[in-house]
Scaffold this motif. Sequence first.
Motif, PDB file in Angstrom:
ATOM      1  N   ALA A 112       0.827  -1.206   0.000  1.00 50.34           N
ATOM      2  CA  ALA A 112       0.000   0.000   0.000  1.00 50.34           C
ATOM      3  C   ALA A 112       0.863   1.258   0.000  1.00 50.34           C
ATOM      4  O   ALA A 112       0.569   2.229  -0.718  1.00 50.34           O
ATOM      5  CB  ALA A 112      -0.929  -0.004   1.219  1.00 50.34           C
ATOM      6  N   VAL A 113       1.936   1.257   0.797  1.00 53.30           N
ATOM      7  CA  VAL A 113       2.835   2.409   0.855  1.00 53.30           C
ATOM      8  C   VAL A 113       3.449   2.694  -0.513  1.00 53.30           C
ATOM      9  O   VAL A 113       3.625   3.852  -0.914  1.00 53.30           O
ATOM     10  CB  VAL A 113       3.943   2.171   1.907  1.00 53.30           C
ATOM     11  N   GLU A 114       3.765   1.641  -1.244  1.00 55.96           N
ATOM     12  CA  GLU A 114       4.371   1.807  -2.576  1.00 55.96           C
ATOM     13  C   GLU A 114       3.329   2.178  -3.630  1.00 55.96           C
ATOM     14  O   GLU A 114       3.611   2.962  -4.554  1.00 55.96           O
ATOM     15  CB  GLU A 114       5.071   0.507  -2.975  1.00 55.96           C
ATOM     16  N   ALA A 115       2.123   1.644  -3.518  1.00 56.58           N
ATOM     17  CA  ALA A 115       1.134   1.783  -4.582  1.00 56.58           C
ATOM     18  C   ALA A 115       0.366   3.103  -4.545  1.00 56.58           C
ATOM     19  O   ALA A 115       0.035   3.652  -5.602  1.00 56.58           O
ATOM     20  CB  ALA A 115       0.148   0.617  -4.515  1.00 56.58           C
ATOM     21  N   ILE A 116       0.078   3.602  -3.354  1.00 59.09           N
ATOM     22  CA  ILE A 116      -0.749   4.819  -3.263  1.00 59.09           C
ATOM     23  C   ILE A 116      -0.109   6.012  -3.981  1.00 59.09           C
ATOM     24  O   ILE A 116      -0.782   6.701  -4.770  1.00 59.09           O
ATOM     25  CB  ILE A 116      -1.072   5.137  -1.790  1.00 59.09           C
ATOM     26  N   PRO A 117       1.191   6.315  -3.761  1.00 58.52           N
ATOM     27  CA  PRO A 117       1.798   7.426  -4.515  1.00 58.52           C
ATOM     28  C   PRO A 117       1.769   7.190  -6.030  1.00 58.52           C
ATOM     29  O   PRO A 117       1.574   8.132  -6.807  1.00 58.52           O
ATOM     30  CB  PRO A 117       3.244   7.462  -3.984  1.00 58.52           C
ATOM     31  N   MET A 118       1.956   5.932  -6.456  1.00 59.96           N
ATOM     32  CA  MET A 118       1.930   5.611  -7.877  1.00 59.96           C
ATOM     33  C   MET A 118       0.533   5.802  -8.468  1.00 59.96           C
ATOM     34  O   MET A 118       0.375   6.111  -9.649  1.00 59.96           O
ATOM     35  CB  MET A 118       2.391   4.165  -8.102  1.00 59.96           C
ATOM     36  N   PHE A 119      -0.493   5.592  -7.639  1.00 60.77           N
ATOM     37  CA  PHE A 119      -1.866   5.807  -8.106  1.00 60.77           C
ATOM     38  C   PHE A 119      -2.110   7.294  -8.378  1.00 60.77           C
ATOM     39  O   PHE A 119      -2.817   7.655  -9.330  1.00 60.77           O
ATOM     40  CB  PHE A 119      -2.860   5.289  -7.063  1.00 60.77           C
ATOM     41  N   LEU A 120      -1.529   8.139  -7.534  1.00 61.25           N
ATOM     42  CA  LEU A 120      -1.676   9.585  -7.709  1.00 61.25           C
ATOM     43  C   LEU A 120      -0.858  10.097  -8.888  1.00 61.25           C
ATOM     44  O   LEU A 120      -1.257  11.052  -9.562  1.00 61.25           O
ATOM     45  CB  LEU A 120      -1.268  10.301  -6.416  1.00 61.25           C
ATOM     46  N   ARG A 121       0.308   9.441  -9.144  1.00 62.80           N
ATOM     47  CA  ARG A 121       1.166   9.841 -10.264  1.00 62.80           C
ATOM     48  C   ARG A 121       1.600   8.586 -11.024  1.00 62.80           C
ATOM     49  O   ARG A 121       2.718   8.086 -10.826  1.00 62.80           O
ATOM     50  CB  ARG A 121       2.386  10.626  -9.763  1.00 62.80           C
ATOM     51  N   PRO A 122       0.750   8.052 -11.882  1.00 66.84           N
ATOM     52  CA  PRO A 122       1.065   6.802 -12.600  1.00 66.84           C
ATOM     53  C   PRO A 122       2.291   6.953 -13.498  1.00 66.84           C
ATOM     54  O   PRO A 122       2.577   8.038 -14.007  1.00 66.84           O
ATOM     55  CB  PRO A 122      -0.195   6.547 -13.430  1.00 66.84           C
ATOM     56  N   SER A 175      -1.279 -12.817  -8.073  1.00 72.67           N
ATOM     57  CA  SER A 175      -0.513 -12.770  -9.314  1.00 72.67           C
ATOM     58  C   SER A 175      -1.430 -12.724 -10.532  1.00 72.67           C
ATOM     59  O   SER A 175      -1.161 -12.003 -11.507  1.00 72.67           O
ATOM     60  CB  SER A 175       0.419 -13.979  -9.397  1.00 72.67           C
ATOM     61  N   LEU A 176      -2.509 -13.490 -10.495  1.00 74.10           N
ATOM     62  CA  LEU A 176      -3.450 -13.470 -11.614  1.00 74.10           C
ATOM     63  C   LEU A 176      -4.102 -12.096 -11.763  1.00 74.10           C
ATOM     64  O   LEU A 176      -4.326 -11.606 -12.874  1.00 74.10           O
ATOM     65  CB  LEU A 176      -4.517 -14.550 -11.413  1.00 74.10           C
ATOM     66  N   GLY A 177      -4.403 -11.473 -10.616  1.00 76.20           N
ATOM     67  CA  GLY A 177      -4.950 -10.120 -10.650  1.00 76.20           C
ATOM     68  C   GLY A 177      -3.966  -9.123 -11.246  1.00 76.20           C
ATOM     69  O   GLY A 177      -4.346  -8.224 -12.009  1.00 76.20           O
ATOM     70  N   VAL A 178      -2.707  -9.289 -10.890  1.00 69.32           N
ATOM     71  CA  VAL A 178      -1.656  -8.413 -11.420  1.00 69.32           C
ATOM     72  C   VAL A 178      -1.531  -8.582 -12.936  1.00 69.32           C
ATOM     73  O   VAL A 178      -1.412  -7.595 -13.685  1.00 69.32           O
ATOM     74  CB  VAL A 178      -0.310  -8.707 -10.718  1.00 69.32           C
ATOM     75  N   VAL A 179      -1.553  -9.812 -13.402  1.00 73.01           N
ATOM     76  CA  VAL A 179      -1.468 -10.069 -14.850  1.00 73.01           C
ATOM     77  C   VAL A 179      -2.642  -9.422 -15.577  1.00 73.01           C
ATOM     78  O   VAL A 179      -2.483  -8.797 -16.637  1.00 73.01           O
ATOM     79  CB  VAL A 179      -1.427 -11.592 -15.118  1.00 73.01           C
ATOM     80  N   LEU A 180      -3.832  -9.565 -14.996  1.00 69.56           N
ATOM     81  CA  LEU A 180      -5.018  -8.948 -15.600  1.00 69.56           C
ATOM     82  C   LEU A 180      -4.854  -7.433 -15.680  1.00 69.56           C
ATOM     83  O   LEU A 180      -5.216  -6.803 -16.692  1.00 69.56           O
ATOM     84  CB  LEU A 180      -6.262  -9.299 -14.785  1.00 69.56           C
ATOM     85  N   ALA A 181      -4.293  -6.840 -14.634  1.00 68.95           N
ATOM     86  CA  ALA A 181      -4.065  -5.392 -14.621  1.00 68.95           C
ATOM     87  C   ALA A 181      -3.133  -4.975 -15.746  1.00 68.95           C
ATOM     88  O   ALA A 181      -3.386  -3.980 -16.447  1.00 68.95           O
ATOM     89  CB  ALA A 181      -3.489  -4.965 -13.267  1.00 68.95           C
ATOM     90  N   LEU A 182      -2.049  -5.722 -15.926  1.00 66.69           N
ATOM     91  CA  LEU A 182      -1.087  -5.376 -16.976  1.00 66.69           C
ATOM     92  C   LEU A 182      -1.705  -5.517 -18.366  1.00 66.69           C
ATOM     93  O   LEU A 182      -1.417  -4.712 -19.274  1.00 66.69           O
ATOM     94  CB  LEU A 182       0.155  -6.257 -16.859  1.00 66.69           C
ATOM     95  N   VAL A 183      -2.541  -6.518 -18.538  1.00 64.67           N
ATOM     96  CA  VAL A 183      -3.227  -6.695 -19.821  1.00 64.67           C
ATOM     97  C   VAL A 183      -4.150  -5.501 -20.094  1.00 64.67           C
ATOM     98  O   VAL A 183      -4.193  -4.957 -21.206  1.00 64.67           O
ATOM     99  CB  VAL A 183      -4.025  -8.009 -19.831  1.00 64.67           C
ATOM    100  N   GLY A 189      -4.298   1.705 -22.112  1.00 64.37           N
ATOM    101  CA  GLY A 189      -3.398   2.831 -21.873  1.00 64.37           C
ATOM    102  C   GLY A 189      -3.681   3.544 -20.567  1.00 64.37           C
ATOM    103  O   GLY A 189      -3.068   4.579 -20.263  1.00 64.37           O
ATOM    104  N   TRP A 190      -4.600   3.011 -19.761  1.00 65.56           N
ATOM    105  CA  TRP A 190      -4.937   3.636 -18.475  1.00 65.56           C
ATOM    106  C   TRP A 190      -3.901   3.210 -17.421  1.00 65.56           C
ATOM    107  O   TRP A 190      -3.994   2.146 -16.807  1.00 65.56           O
ATOM    108  CB  TRP A 190      -6.333   3.212 -18.027  1.00 65.56           C
ATOM    109  N   LEU A 191      -2.941   4.050 -17.190  1.00 62.52           N
ATOM    110  CA  LEU A 191      -1.830   3.707 -16.295  1.00 62.52           C
ATOM    111  C   LEU A 191      -2.269   3.550 -14.842  1.00 62.52           C
ATOM    112  O   LEU A 191      -1.625   2.841 -14.061  1.00 62.52           O
ATOM    113  CB  LEU A 191      -0.728   4.770 -16.396  1.00 62.52           C
TER     114      LEU A 191
END
Length: 314
Positions: A112-122, A175-183, A189-191
Amino acid sequence: MVVGVFQRNRPDGQKRPSDARTVRRLAVLSVVMAFVVMGLKFLAWQLTGSVALFSDALESIVNVVAAFAALMAISIAQRPPDEDHPFGHHKAEYFSAVLEGVLIAVAALLIAVEAIPMFLRPVPVENSSLGIGVNLVATAVNGGLAILLLRKGRALRSPALQADGQHILTDVWTSLGVVLALVLVALTGWLWIDPLVAILVAANILYHGAKVIVSSLNGLMDRAVEPDEQALIEECIRENAMGAIEVHDIRSRVAGPVRFIEFHLVVDRAMSVGAAHEICDRIEGAIRRAMKGARVTIHVEPEEKSEPHGLPIT
C-alpha cells in the motif's frame, strides 16, 4: 469398587515416522520453491517497472520468510515429549502460522505504501508482455505448490503446512490479478489501473492474513475438536462401552495433528478393575482407529457418580 484413571501414553499422538518425514520434506520444498518464485517475480518487476508486479514481488519475500518459519516450527513440533513438555511440542506449528499471518499483514502495508503514490502519479509500464510471461511461470509454480501443501497439510494435520499453502494460494490469486491489470493497461493505456490493482492486492492479502492469524490463535487457545469429530468420538464410545453405565464430561482439545480426548466412564461399583480396563481398551482402540493421532484419558467412576446429562450406554 473401581475408581481410577486409564490413560494411554503411547506414541500414537506423534506423527508416524513416514508422515513426519513427508511433512518435513514438503516444508523444505516450500523453502526452495519460495526462492525460485521470488527470483522470477523480481525479474518480472525489473523488466516492466510495474508497481503491481513490485507488490507481487514484495509478497514473495514474505513467502520465503514464512517458509523458513514453517520449516523450523515443524522441526520443533516433531520432537518427542520430554520432561519439560510431557504432552509434546505440537503447538509449535501454530506459532509459525501466527507469524505467517503477521508477515502477510506487513507485506500488505508495504504494498500500500508503494502503490498509493503511484496511483496519484502513474508511470508507464515497459515490456509488459515479457513481464506477464515471467510472472505467469511463477504463478504456475506457486499454484502447484499451494495445492500440494493444502492437500498434504490437511491429510497430515499440519497447521504450518496448511497456513503456508493458504498463503501461497492467496499469492496465486494476487498474481493473476496483477497479470489482468497489466493486460488492461496494455489494451487501454490507463496507467492508473496498475497501482489500483496493487492497492486491491494489498487489501486482499490483509484479509487472508487476518484469517490465518485467527485460525492459528484458536489452536493456541485449546480449541475443541470440530462437531463432526465430536460426533465420531461419541459414536465410538456408544458402540464400544458395553458393560458400562454412562459417560459424561467428554472434553477435547486440538494441538496440531494430535487430538487430546478425556471423559468419565461410569461402571457398576462391583465391577473389577480388569473388567473396567477391558472396556477402556475397547473404547480407546476404536477412537484411535477412527481418529489418527488421538490421545485418550478415561476416568473410571462408580455408579453413584452418574450425571443426568451423561451419554447413556445401551
